[in-house]
Write a protein that holds these residues in place. Structure first.
Motif, mmCIF file in Angstrom:
data_model
loop_
_atom_site.group_PDB
_atom_site.id
_atom_site.type_symbol
_atom_site.label_atom_id
_atom_site.label_comp_id
_atom_site.label_asym_id
_atom_site.label_seq_id
_atom_site.Cartn_x
_atom_site.Cartn_y
_atom_site.Cartn_z
ATOM 1 N N GLU A 71 0.863 -1.102 -0.079
ATOM 2 C CA GLU A 71 -0.127 -0.166 -0.138
ATOM 3 C C GLU A 71 0.887 1.211 -0.038
ATOM 4 O O GLU A 71 1.963 1.353 0.658
ATOM 5 N N LEU A 72 0.436 2.169 -0.958
ATOM 6 C CA LEU A 72 1.066 3.481 -0.750
ATOM 7 C C LEU A 72 0.481 4.584 0.046
ATOM 8 O O LEU A 72 -0.629 4.648 0.111
ATOM 9 N N VAL A 73 1.454 5.604 0.531
ATOM 10 C CA VAL A 73 0.768 6.524 1.155
ATOM 11 C C VAL A 73 1.558 7.742 0.820
ATOM 12 O O VAL A 73 2.696 7.656 0.027
ATOM 13 N N PRO A 74 1.040 8.952 0.929
ATOM 14 C CA PRO A 74 1.554 10.200 0.599
ATOM 15 C C PRO A 74 2.994 10.531 1.190
ATOM 16 O O PRO A 74 3.200 10.189 2.600
ATOM 17 N N ASP A 75 3.900 10.820 0.562
ATOM 18 C CA ASP A 75 5.199 11.265 1.379
ATOM 19 C C ASP A 75 4.827 12.431 2.090
ATOM 20 O O ASP A 75 4.668 13.420 1.874
ATOM 21 N N PRO A 76 5.487 12.216 3.567
ATOM 22 C CA PRO A 76 4.864 13.280 4.536
ATOM 23 C C PRO A 76 6.062 14.267 4.409
ATOM 24 O O PRO A 76 5.744 15.682 4.584
ATOM 25 N N ASP A 77 7.082 14.315 3.482
ATOM 26 C CA ASP A 77 8.115 15.222 3.575
ATOM 27 C C ASP A 77 7.873 16.221 2.377
ATOM 28 O O ASP A 77 8.300 17.391 2.434
ATOM 29 N N GLU A 78 6.992 15.720 1.641
ATOM 30 C CA GLU A 78 6.813 16.507 0.148
ATOM 31 C C GLU A 78 6.424 17.876 0.699
ATOM 32 O O GLU A 78 6.878 18.800 -0.130
ATOM 33 N N PRO A 79 5.213 18.271 1.476
ATOM 34 C CA PRO A 79 4.935 19.486 1.583
ATOM 35 C C PRO A 79 5.881 20.607 1.985
ATOM 36 O O PRO A 79 5.818 21.832 1.751
ATOM 37 N N HIS A 80 6.924 19.814 3.042
ATOM 38 C CA HIS A 80 7.949 20.907 3.290
ATOM 39 C C HIS A 80 9.058 20.999 2.222
ATOM 40 O O HIS A 80 10.025 21.994 2.528
ATOM 41 N N GLU A 81 8.926 20.397 1.235
ATOM 42 C CA GLU A 81 10.064 20.517 0.436
ATOM 43 C C GLU A 81 9.628 21.313 -0.840
ATOM 44 O O GLU A 81 10.172 21.549 -1.935
ATOM 45 N N MET A 82 8.168 21.634 -1.068
ATOM 46 C CA MET A 82 7.795 22.380 -2.147
ATOM 47 C C MET A 82 8.518 23.976 -1.838
ATOM 48 O O MET A 82 8.451 24.293 -0.841
ATOM 49 N N ARG A 83 8.755 24.328 -2.864
ATOM 50 C CA ARG A 83 9.202 25.597 -3.106
ATOM 51 C C ARG A 83 8.555 26.414 -4.221
ATOM 52 O O ARG A 83 8.194 26.009 -5.243
ATOM 53 N N GLY A 84 8.110 27.944 -3.879
ATOM 54 C CA GLY A 84 7.449 28.648 -4.907
ATOM 55 C C GLY A 84 6.036 28.244 -4.943
ATOM 56 O O GLY A 84 5.384 27.619 -4.340
ATOM 57 N N ARG A 85 5.763 28.534 -6.202
ATOM 58 C CA ARG A 85 4.339 28.079 -6.814
ATOM 59 C C ARG A 85 4.354 26.674 -7.398
ATOM 60 O O ARG A 85 4.437 26.670 -8.671
ATOM 61 N N GLY A 86 4.417 25.571 -6.513
ATOM 62 C CA GLY A 86 4.569 24.260 -7.206
ATOM 63 C C GLY A 86 3.126 23.806 -7.458
ATOM 64 O O GLY A 86 2.223 24.608 -7.140
ATOM 65 N N PRO A 87 3.074 22.596 -7.714
ATOM 66 C CA PRO A 87 1.572 22.019 -8.283
ATOM 67 C C PRO A 87 0.822 21.966 -7.076
ATOM 68 O O PRO A 87 1.382 21.708 -5.713
ATOM 69 N N ILE A 88 -0.327 21.957 -7.085
ATOM 70 C CA ILE A 88 -1.258 21.807 -5.912
ATOM 71 C C ILE A 88 -1.393 20.210 -5.483
ATOM 72 O O ILE A 88 -1.173 19.425 -6.429
ATOM 73 N N LEU A 89 -1.383 20.014 -4.163
ATOM 74 C CA LEU A 89 -1.115 18.558 -3.814
ATOM 75 C C LEU A 89 -2.559 18.092 -3.478
ATOM 76 O O LEU A 89 -3.510 18.722 -3.087
ATOM 77 N N ILE A 90 -2.724 16.740 -3.995
ATOM 78 C CA ILE A 90 -4.017 16.037 -3.860
ATOM 79 C C ILE A 90 -3.917 15.753 -2.405
ATOM 80 O O ILE A 90 -3.149 15.624 -1.624
ATOM 81 N N GLU A 91 -5.415 15.843 -1.757
ATOM 82 C CA GLU A 91 -5.465 15.944 -0.278
ATOM 83 C C GLU A 91 -5.647 14.679 -0.062
ATOM 84 O O GLU A 91 -5.932 13.523 -0.878
ATOM 85 N N ASP A 92 -5.359 14.005 0.965
ATOM 86 C CA ASP A 92 -5.316 12.620 1.540
ATOM 87 C C ASP A 92 -6.703 11.868 1.221
ATOM 88 O O ASP A 92 -6.732 10.913 0.749
ATOM 89 N N ARG A 93 -7.690 12.731 1.518
ATOM 90 C CA ARG A 93 -9.099 11.939 1.187
ATOM 91 C C ARG A 93 -9.385 11.768 -0.113
ATOM 92 O O ARG A 93 -10.249 11.040 -0.445
ATOM 93 N N GLU A 94 -8.740 12.627 -0.963
ATOM 94 C CA GLU A 94 -9.002 12.302 -2.536
ATOM 95 C C GLU A 94 -8.031 11.341 -3.115
ATOM 96 O O GLU A 94 -8.068 10.944 -4.391
ATOM 97 N N ILE A 95 -6.948 10.592 -2.565
ATOM 98 C CA ILE A 95 -6.068 9.609 -2.757
ATOM 99 C C ILE A 95 -6.596 8.492 -2.979
ATOM 100 O O ILE A 95 -6.410 7.673 -4.119
ATOM 101 N N GLY A 96 -7.508 7.841 -1.832
ATOM 102 C CA GLY A 96 -8.104 6.407 -2.160
ATOM 103 C C GLY A 96 -7.033 5.503 -1.671
ATOM 104 O O GLY A 96 -5.947 5.926 -1.066
ATOM 105 N N LYS A 97 -7.295 4.311 -1.904
ATOM 106 C CA LYS A 97 -6.276 3.270 -1.605
ATOM 107 C C LYS A 97 -5.578 2.810 -2.682
ATOM 108 O O LYS A 97 -5.762 1.687 -3.353
ATOM 109 N N SER A 98 -4.470 3.542 -3.318
ATOM 110 C CA SER A 98 -3.611 3.088 -4.300
ATOM 111 C C SER A 98 -2.673 2.228 -3.864
ATOM 112 O O SER A 98 -2.175 2.384 -2.423
ATOM 113 N N ARG A 99 -2.360 1.511 -4.596
ATOM 114 C CA ARG A 99 -1.429 0.248 -4.288
ATOM 115 C C ARG A 99 -0.642 -0.301 -5.547
ATOM 116 O O ARG A 99 -0.843 -0.009 -6.636
#
Length: 239
Positions: A13-41
């Motif tokens: 099972e895959l989960v969102p990388d918890p470090d990604e929001p802190h690594e974003m710089r400037g006007r990066g892409p909008i992040l998918i919210e956790d509730r919109e990800i579903g159970k990707s695997r």
């Protein structure tokens, strides 16, 4: 430690990388919210592990894998990086890996007695002469690049076909050759980018996905002798 065997599937099972929001710089892409990800695997399966006949100085094995990405809801995987890293025995390295170039059609991997691999179409293959095995990959690959020969890392990077925007939806087929004198321990890591279509597909939200432990320990035990009922074709390689 998960011991791999032909026909054994591992669901990851895959989960969102918890470090990604802190690594974003400037006007990066909008992040998918956790509730919109579903159970990707991801589903990983070793399809075969066999000794390559004809090796004189050491036992050499070829191992093949299927890796399937399943994106839930309306999301799709747009890119992925798959890495096997050898841990033990000390000093062991991958002899070769395939596929290692951009492919848009099915083809065959030829493996010689030294573990060298070459990819070609069913009519034209590029391996040097010698006795070995032939592996048929019936599904086309969309591949950016790969590396791994003579190193402890075998890495593949895949992307979706940009114009189709259908994501990485098929089973990705991989093959490696490596010394087979002793059981091999290695780590698997996969990083994948998940996309969620925006309004009229004019914009997309993105999210980097990882395993929760980031790395999965794996073990491969090799057969004692070459198989008399091989899953691969056995022949002299084309010259």
């Amino acid at each position: 430690m998960i011991e791999l065997a032909p026909g054994k599937s591992i669901e990851l099972e895959l989960v969102p990388d918890p470090d990604e929001p802190h690594e974003m710089r400037g006007r990066g892409p909008i992040l998918i919210e956790d509730r919109e990800i579903g159970k990707s695997r991801i589903l990983l399966a070793m399809t075969a592990v066999e000794l390559v006949p004809g090796a004189e100085q050491q036992k050499i094995a070829v191992a093949t894998f299927d890796v399937t990405f399943h994106a839930n809801m309306s999301n799709r995987f747009v890119s992925a990086e798959i890495v096997f890293r050898l841990i033990s025995p000390e000093g062991v390295v991958f002899l070769d890996c395939q596929p290692n170039e951009v492919l848009v059609a099915a083809g065959e991997v030829w493996v010689d007695a030294n573990g060298k691999m070459a990819f070609g179409t069913p009519d034209v293959a590029t391996a040097e002469g010698g006795v070995g095995r032939k592996i048929h990959f019936p599904i086309e690959h969309r591949l950016v690049k790969a590396s791994g020969a003579a190193s402890t890392w075998a890495k593949w990077q895949f992307v979706e076909t940009p114009r189709k925007r259908e994501g990485i939806s098929h089973a990705i087929q991989l093959a490696v050759t490596l010394p087979a004198e002793a059981p091999i321990e290695m780590e698997l890591s996969i990083v994948a980018s998940l996309a969620k279509p925006g309004l009229k597909e004019l914009s997309e939200a993105m999210r980097r996905m990882i395993f929760k432990p980031r790395k999965i320990p794996l073990k491969i035990t090799f057969p004692e002798d070459a198989s008399s009922q091989s899953q691969f074709c056995f022949s002299s390689l084309p010259k």
